[in-house]
Write an enzyme that holds these catalytic residues in place. Structure first.
Site, PDB file in Angstrom:
ATOM      1  N   ASP A 128      26.618  11.912  21.191  1.00 21.24           N
ATOM      2  CA  ASP A 128      27.263  11.448  22.414  1.00 21.24           C
ATOM      3  C   ASP A 128      27.211  12.514  23.503  1.00 21.24           C
ATOM      4  O   ASP A 128      26.927  12.226  24.657  1.00 21.24           O
ATOM      5  CB  ASP A 128      28.736  11.099  22.147  1.00 21.24           C
ATOM      6  CG  ASP A 128      28.867   9.680  21.620  1.00 21.24           C
ATOM      7  OD1 ASP A 128      27.857   8.930  21.700  1.00 21.24           O
ATOM      8  OD2 ASP A 128      29.957   9.329  21.134  1.00 21.24           O
ATOM      9  N   ASP A 187      29.927  18.146  24.202  1.00 20.77           N
ATOM     10  CA  ASP A 187      29.968  18.286  22.747  1.00 20.77           C
ATOM     11  C   ASP A 187      28.563  18.442  22.168  1.00 20.77           C
ATOM     12  O   ASP A 187      27.594  17.936  22.721  1.00 20.77           O
ATOM     13  CB  ASP A 187      30.597  17.030  22.121  1.00 20.77           C
ATOM     14  CG  ASP A 187      32.099  16.980  22.365  1.00 20.77           C
ATOM     15  OD1 ASP A 187      32.664  18.027  22.724  1.00 20.77           O
ATOM     16  OD2 ASP A 187      32.677  15.889  22.191  1.00 20.77           O
ATOM     17  N   ASP A 224      27.089  16.928  19.861  1.00 24.69           N
ATOM     18  CA  ASP A 224      26.723  15.799  19.012  1.00 24.69           C
ATOM     19  C   ASP A 224      25.909  14.795  19.829  1.00 24.69           C
ATOM     20  O   ASP A 224      25.567  15.064  20.977  1.00 24.69           O
ATOM     21  CB  ASP A 224      27.971  15.146  18.406  1.00 24.69           C
ATOM     22  CG  ASP A 224      28.893  14.580  19.486  1.00 24.69           C
ATOM     23  OD1 ASP A 224      28.522  14.611  20.675  1.00 24.69           O
ATOM     24  OD2 ASP A 224      29.996  14.118  19.139  1.00 24.69           O
TER      25      ASP A 224
END
Ligand code: 0RA
Length: 655
Positions: free
Chosen positions: A510, A506, A508
């Site tokens: 994380d 992803d 983002d």
């Protein structure tokens, strides 16, 4: 006035021919004309100043990036000589600046050991610069000469008095030669910091004078290599109180070593020859390792500490959790290997081994409590290594027994040609599902990885073979670990099943963290995959812009603005902007179009650049600056957070 009116003397013609050769084949002299070569020019000049320091004449060096990306290097050394050169009939300054390899000729007696990898001298910098200004302060006077692409614009001039000594070189790299002209403050800072550790007592200033980038730092180390080791071990926990420090000289070879054990499992050895980093080690590192093994074996046997141990101890066990810096000064170093990153001089092995061995034995005998702690750690390392070998063999044997041995979670591709096959390592089962639907199954395989993968930086080796995701990666890729003749752990890639391994996470924080964990695993256990250029990071888009039936993806803010204007045709409000954070927000078709389709996707290839004092960074062009990786992954949470916030560059994350 030999240069004017076409009255070239033979020596001037020779000088011009030399510099012309440098301009024709710059790579031969400075390695490359990319960002590395550009910075190499700075090292060439700085190395000359460091030679002055080594000869006992220079205490301060100031490096400035000027507003137009010119570089100024100022030192308080003796100053380049300016007297008439008898044979060449011109100022020595002009000779040093315009004749290839002239730099050292004046200086036979002094102990010149520095010099960049290529050691080509300031005349090369001159040849590859569109403009150079050399200023020398000597014997109360200031002298100056300017050059254009290596050719003097006028004779050396006395331009005034001087109340100090030294040399100032200003150069502007030639746009006709270099692919890029922009200097990177961080690259300069890392190397200058390293040089200050390697040359204790020398003060180096770095100043960025470019608009909007104003910044400065001072690098100075009193304790030299001792402080270097402490610097490298920030975020790790030492097991001995002080850094073990050794210096000595034999056969005109200077040896300086600092070392400290920490609670970690990695060996971290940085080795230098004449201030040059030797990434592939060589005879100085062999000598050091030989001393460690010999002295610890002897000490362990003497004290009976190894008596209980049923297994043999290997050299590796003495080096687990050891951070060390080895710096030798060798009068005529021979560099070997493809990248010339390895010291070849055989006489160095014995010298380093004797000097380090004697000092280490003395340390152990004088510090029995510290010695005990180190020996305990060695025993633990040997035990863990045997456990790891067993665990590894279990995993690898099971593989053979279960036929294909491929993990159940792998959606393999139909091609059997590794060259055209790709393996996507996908974060999470749901994104994994989308990727399976969206892929081209002919040559794209998907391996979903569940949740946060194990931080291998903090786990013992035998533990990592219990980890399902890690086992799956080994078996899916068709690689296995073995120990070579030296007991060194290596990766066998003969049966590698995919030539592109693509990490897809992803966009983002994380996702960025998971990417880092996977990269850490590859660096520690599958470095060969990175070295051979098989590892990539996928870059999903950040935005989908829509207006009516038209739509466009954007990968960064700049594109978003440009495409919004393009689609909106004056009415930007009419464009609908969807921000993608997770892969799961895309459907299979979108994921294919944007991130997996070889004709449209953006992939970043992963490289490792081992720069000793570099911060933990994955730069835009895919370089991982490896060494402070442990700060990133280690126990120290705040610096890790800070890193992710400062350098979340995988996908321009807006945190
Ligand atoms: C030739 C001879 C000597 C020093 C240098 C060159 C020299 C070069 C550079 C480049 C930047 N800074 C520098 N400082 C010195 C020896 C000088 C002597 O014997 O007096």
């Amino acid at each position: 006035m030999t240069q004017k009116g076409g009255d070239y003397s033979a020596s001037s013609i020779q000088a011009l021919e030399g510099l012309e050769a440098v301009r024709r084949r710059p790579g031969m002299y400075i390695g490359s004309t990319d960002i590395k070569g550009l910075h190499h020019l700075v090292w060439e000049v700085v190395d000359n100043a460091i030679d002055e320091h080594l000869a006992g004449h220079c205490t301060h060096i100031l490096v400035s990036i000027l507003p137009d990306n010119s570089i100024k290097v100022e030192d308080n050394g003796r100053g380049i000589p300016v007297d008439m050169h008898e044979k060449l009939k011109k100022s020595a300054l002009e000779v040093v600046m315009t004749v290839l390899h002239a730099g050292g000729k004046f200086d036979k007696d002094s102990y010149k050991v520095s010099g960049g990898l290529h050691g080509v001298g300031v005349s090369c910098v001159n040849a590859l610069s569109s403009y150079v200004r050399a200023e020398v302060r000597r014997e109360g006077k200031t002298y100056m000469q300017e050059y254009e692409r290596g050719k003097p614009l006028h004779d050396v001039e006395m331009i005034g008095p001087a109340n100090s000594r030294g040399t100032t070189i200003i150069f502007k790299p030639d746009f006709e030669i270099f692919e890029t002209l922009e200097y990177h403050y961080d690259i300069l800072a890392q190397r200058l910091r390293e040089l200050s550790f390697l040359n204790s007592g020398l003060t180096i200033f770095l100043k960025d004078e470019r608009e909007g980038k104003i910044k400065e730092e001072t690098f100075f180390s009193e304790g030299g290599l001792r402080e270097f080791v402490t610097f490298l071990d920030q975020g790790r926990t030492p097991i001995t109180e002080s850094v073990i420090y050794v210096t000595g000289k034999e056969e005109n070879i200077d040896v300086e070593v600092a070392m400290q054990y920490n609670t970690g499992f990695q060996e971290n050895v940085l080795a230098y020859v004449n201030n040059i980093f030797t990434r592939d080690g060589g005879t100085h590192v062999s000598g050091f390792r030989r001393a460690l093994a010999r002295v610890f074996k002897q000490y362990g046997d003497q004290t009976g500490m190894f008596a209980k141990l049923k297994m043999e101890i290997s050299g590796e066990d003495f080096r687990e959790g050891l951070t060390s810096v080895i710096s030798v000064k060798v009068p005529e170093p021979q560099f070997k290997g493809q990248t010339k990153g390895e010291l070849g001089n055989s006489e160095v092995v014995g010298v380093v081994s004797r000097i380090v061995g004697d000092a280490l034995m003395a340390f152990l005998e004088q510090n029995p409590r510290e010695a005990r702690r180190i020996v305990d750690k060695v025993i633990l390392a040997a035990t863990a290594r045997h456990a790891a070998r067993k665990a590894r063999e279990m995993v690898q044997r099971k593989n053979v027994l279960t036929g294909s041995g491929l993990p159940g979670k792998l959606a393999d591709c139909s091609s059997r040609s590794a060259e055209e096959s790709e393996l996507f390592l996908v974060e999470g089962d749901s994104a994994g599902g989308t990727a399976k639907q969206g892929r081209n199954r002919a040559f794209q395989a998907i391996l979903p990885l569940r949740g946060k993968i194990l931080n291998v930086e903090k786990a013992l080796e035998y533990k990592i073979y219990d980890n399902e995701e890690i086992k799956n990666m080994f078996t899916a890729m068709g690689v296995h670990i073995f120990e070579d003749e030296d007991g060194q752990r290596r990766l066998n890639t003969d049966k590698l099943r995919y030539h592109k391994i693509i990490i897809m996470c992803d966009a983002d924080v994380d996702g960025s963290h998971i990417t880092t964990l996977i990269l850490t695993f590859f660096i520690r256990y599958m470095k060969e995959i990175i070295d051979k250029g098989h590892l990539y990071i996928a870059r999903p888009p950040l935005y989908l812009l829509k207006r009516g039936k038209e739509s466009k993806y954007a990968w960064d803010e700049e594109q978003r603005a440009a495409f919004t204007a393009e689609l909106g045709k004056g009415k930007e409000d009419s464009v609908h902007i969807q921000r993608y954070k997770g892969l799961g927000e895309m459907n299979a078709e979108q994921l294919w179009e944007t991130t997996m389709d070889p004709t449209r996707r953006i992939l970043k290839q992963v490289f490792i650049e081992e720069l000793a004092t570099a911060g933990p960074r994955v730069t835009e062009d895919g370089y991982i600056y490896n060494d402070l990786f442990e700060i990133l992954m280690g126990d120290d949470v705040p610096p890790r957070r800070k890193f992710i916030e400062d350098h979340a560059v995988y996908a321009n994350i807006d945190i």
